[in-house]
Design a protein around this motif. Sequence first.
Motif, PDB file in Angstrom:
ATOM      1  N   LEU A  93      50.669 176.621 107.560  1.00 27.15           N
ATOM      2  CA  LEU A  93      51.654 175.689 107.023  1.00 27.15           C
ATOM      3  C   LEU A  93      52.972 175.919 107.742  1.00 27.15           C
ATOM      4  O   LEU A  93      53.498 177.041 107.757  1.00 27.15           O
ATOM      5  CB  LEU A  93      51.824 175.885 105.516  1.00 27.15           C
ATOM      6  N   TRP A  94      53.518 174.857 108.342  1.00 27.55           N
ATOM      7  CA  TRP A  94      54.735 174.934 109.138  1.00 27.55           C
ATOM      8  C   TRP A  94      55.888 174.226 108.448  1.00 27.55           C
ATOM      9  O   TRP A  94      55.686 173.223 107.762  1.00 27.55           O
ATOM     10  CB  TRP A  94      54.535 174.299 110.513  1.00 27.55           C
ATOM     11  N   ASN A  95      57.083 174.758 108.644  1.00 26.52           N
ATOM     12  CA  ASN A  95      58.309 174.056 108.276  1.00 26.52           C
ATOM     13  C   ASN A  95      58.768 173.275 109.500  1.00 26.52           C
ATOM     14  O   ASN A  95      59.088 173.867 110.548  1.00 26.52           O
ATOM     15  CB  ASN A  95      59.387 175.045 107.825  1.00 26.52           C
ATOM     16  N   VAL A  96      58.807 171.968 109.396  1.00 20.96           N
ATOM     17  CA  VAL A  96      59.068 171.135 110.560  1.00 20.96           C
ATOM     18  C   VAL A  96      60.516 171.244 111.014  1.00 20.96           C
ATOM     19  O   VAL A  96      60.803 171.209 112.219  1.00 20.96           O
ATOM     20  CB  VAL A  96      58.706 169.666 110.247  1.00 20.96           C
ATOM     21  N   VAL A  97      61.449 171.413 110.091  1.00 23.57           N
ATOM     22  CA  VAL A  97      62.868 171.388 110.446  1.00 23.57           C
ATOM     23  C   VAL A  97      63.236 172.587 111.305  1.00 23.57           C
ATOM     24  O   VAL A  97      63.810 172.438 112.395  1.00 23.57           O
ATOM     25  CB  VAL A  97      63.731 171.339 109.175  1.00 23.57           C
ATOM     26  N   ASN A  98      62.916 173.801 110.836  1.00 30.46           N
ATOM     27  CA  ASN A  98      63.299 174.994 111.586  1.00 30.46           C
ATOM     28  C   ASN A  98      62.167 175.582 112.406  1.00 30.46           C
ATOM     29  O   ASN A  98      62.364 176.566 113.131  1.00 30.46           O
ATOM     30  CB  ASN A  98      63.855 176.068 110.632  1.00 30.46           C
ATOM     31  N   GLY A  99      60.964 175.012 112.321  1.00 22.98           N
ATOM     32  CA  GLY A  99      59.850 175.485 113.121  1.00 22.98           C
ATOM     33  C   GLY A  99      59.286 176.824 112.691  1.00 22.98           C
ATOM     34  O   GLY A  99      58.597 177.481 113.490  1.00 22.98           O
ATOM     35  N   GLU A 100      59.534 177.243 111.448  1.00 28.03           N
ATOM     36  CA  GLU A 100      59.040 178.529 110.970  1.00 28.03           C
ATOM     37  C   GLU A 100      57.666 178.379 110.327  1.00 28.03           C
ATOM     38  O   GLU A 100      57.335 177.325 109.771  1.00 28.03           O
ATOM     39  CB  GLU A 100      60.014 179.135 109.963  1.00 28.03           C
ATOM     40  N   LYS A 101      56.897 179.443 110.386  1.00 28.32           N
ATOM     41  CA  LYS A 101      55.577 179.476 109.764  1.00 28.32           C
ATOM     42  C   LYS A 101      55.734 179.877 108.304  1.00 28.32           C
ATOM     43  O   LYS A 101      56.210 180.967 108.001  1.00 28.32           O
ATOM     44  CB  LYS A 101      54.664 180.434 110.518  1.00 28.32           C
ATOM     45  N   LEU A 439      63.917 164.035 113.779  1.00 32.28           N
ATOM     46  CA  LEU A 439      64.292 165.400 114.128  1.00 32.28           C
ATOM     47  C   LEU A 439      65.439 165.367 115.125  1.00 32.28           C
ATOM     48  O   LEU A 439      65.455 164.518 116.026  1.00 32.28           O
ATOM     49  CB  LEU A 439      63.109 166.153 114.737  1.00 32.28           C
ATOM     50  N   PRO A 440      66.415 166.245 114.977  1.00 28.38           N
ATOM     51  CA  PRO A 440      67.515 166.261 115.957  1.00 28.38           C
ATOM     52  C   PRO A 440      67.020 166.685 117.326  1.00 28.38           C
ATOM     53  O   PRO A 440      66.154 167.547 117.456  1.00 28.38           O
ATOM     54  CB  PRO A 440      68.501 167.282 115.361  1.00 28.38           C
ATOM     55  N   ALA A 441      67.596 166.072 118.326  1.00 26.04           N
ATOM     56  CA  ALA A 441      67.206 166.380 119.707  1.00 26.04           C
ATOM     57  C   ALA A 441      67.876 167.677 120.141  1.00 26.04           C
ATOM     58  O   ALA A 441      69.096 167.825 120.050  1.00 26.04           O
ATOM     59  CB  ALA A 441      67.603 165.241 120.642  1.00 26.04           C
TER      60      ALA A 441
END
Length: 564
Positions: A93-101, A439-441
Amino acid sequence: MNVPIIDPLQGDFPEVIEEYLQHGNMKCIAFNRRGTLLAAGCADGSCVIWDFETRGVAKELRDKDCIAPITSVCWSKYGRHILASATDKSLTLWNVVNGEKMARVTLQQTTLHARLHPGSSTPSFCLACPLSSAPILVDLNTGSSTVLPVSVSDAGNGTTAPHPRNKFSDGSPPFTPTAATFNKYGDLIYVGNSRGEILIVDSKNIWVHAIIPISGGSVVKDIVFSRNGQYLLTNSNDRVLRVYENLLPQKFAAKELEAISSNDNEFQGIEKLKVVGSKCLLLFREFQDAVTKIQWKAPCFSGDGEWVIGASASKGEHKLYIWDRAGYLVKILEGPKEALIDLAWHPVRPLVVSVSVAGLVYIWAKDHTENWSAFAPDFKELEENEEYIEREDEFDLMPESEKAKDLDINQDEEIDIVTIEKDSAFSDSDASQEELCFLPAIPLPDVPEQQDKCLGSSSKLEDSNHSGSPFSIEAAQNGQAILPASSPLEVVGNSTAEEAVETSSLKRKRKPSAKGMELQAEKGRKPSTKIKLSGKSSKSKNKHGDGLDTNGSVLEDDVTDDYL
């Protein structure tokens, strides 16, 4: 694209390949709820998130513990989390905003499909369909799993339980490569089995409330709900796609199903479950290719549920079959000679995205015909000649129709620019303030080796500029352009006449000839006096560039300029 401006007469389904996406070897895809982001699982264990508006990579999720190919990806309800299953039996399961698992769970078998619970904004439960066992309900926080029933027993008091036949040595259910999915709000789970049945299971107490037998009794390979939850699509091993109409309400479907089951006391056991199932799903339409009898892969609905699409499962074919909900085949799309492995329809726009076995993602869109003619706003283009009957006052200076018009505009009325109207394509758009749409570039940094090269070249350039003649500093103070010190134009162009005389020694000197050496040896010679050795004194230069006259004499002006 705005939904109301799509021409309904052209049919809102794709027709041609618009472009393709390439990033590694992609295996599976999934759109977020708004269709603004596209997630793709790759063969190296990473997940790539594409900005579907710009067709650029917005983020890449990579886990050093997972290098196995991704089998499925699934978005959470508000698009802030992604669940990825891999061939190493893991669920991440990933957090899309910060890219953390956020979580990682390892099961006993490889998961083919995984779906997050659609009812919660912060998902903690998921539904996994392993390769060689019954579907499993997994708690991502604790890692515990619950095996769902795939069949019922008709013994005793008619309670539901997994069928005990053909169990493996470890006590797991029999080999059932079938599918399962949540309903719209996740309170019910629809499970297919190898007997050709659909079981409706309560997701809280894991209780089978109804059974819907499928004609043919073949293995159920895929179960997909439409976005609005009104229709259910099944793909069976008998090469037939079936669409069922959902008779249960969208919200609180589990309570309604429990009430139906408790009120029906006329039958018991499996017969009762089938009777209750007949009140839950109604067969609406069947789709198949009567000529070739091909197997189907990755079937799904369009965003509005009006179209059904299925891909050919034949090797080396990239064909898409599109039917309308009434059962008519409206389009067959043929792609490249690459087998298709996954398919997804855009939630709002008439776009289809397919994945080939080569790892490319193809985007299918409508073939729009552009018309750049400058017509009047009220111009109507005719396909053929038509007889036109004019109005009585059409060519009057002041038509009666315009006189009768009254302006009902209240100029003092305040215009509301704050309230957001609901999008008809989303039934619960008012509850999506925290939804992630874009998502911010983030710009990618340069490679360190390239930075070192750039720094080295810039330092060399600075050294070369500072090591030049001292006149470059004065030229800079005077506002003149500074040329590199190695350039011969720096001395001439950036200096005055006096400086040019002083720096004449910087010029390249020619090797003196024998006659020139003799002339230099002479004493008492004036610089401005011309010495005529022989012949005429006409001053010119021969083809070799020496200061000689037409008769071979050396001119003194040339000598003084070149050798002194």
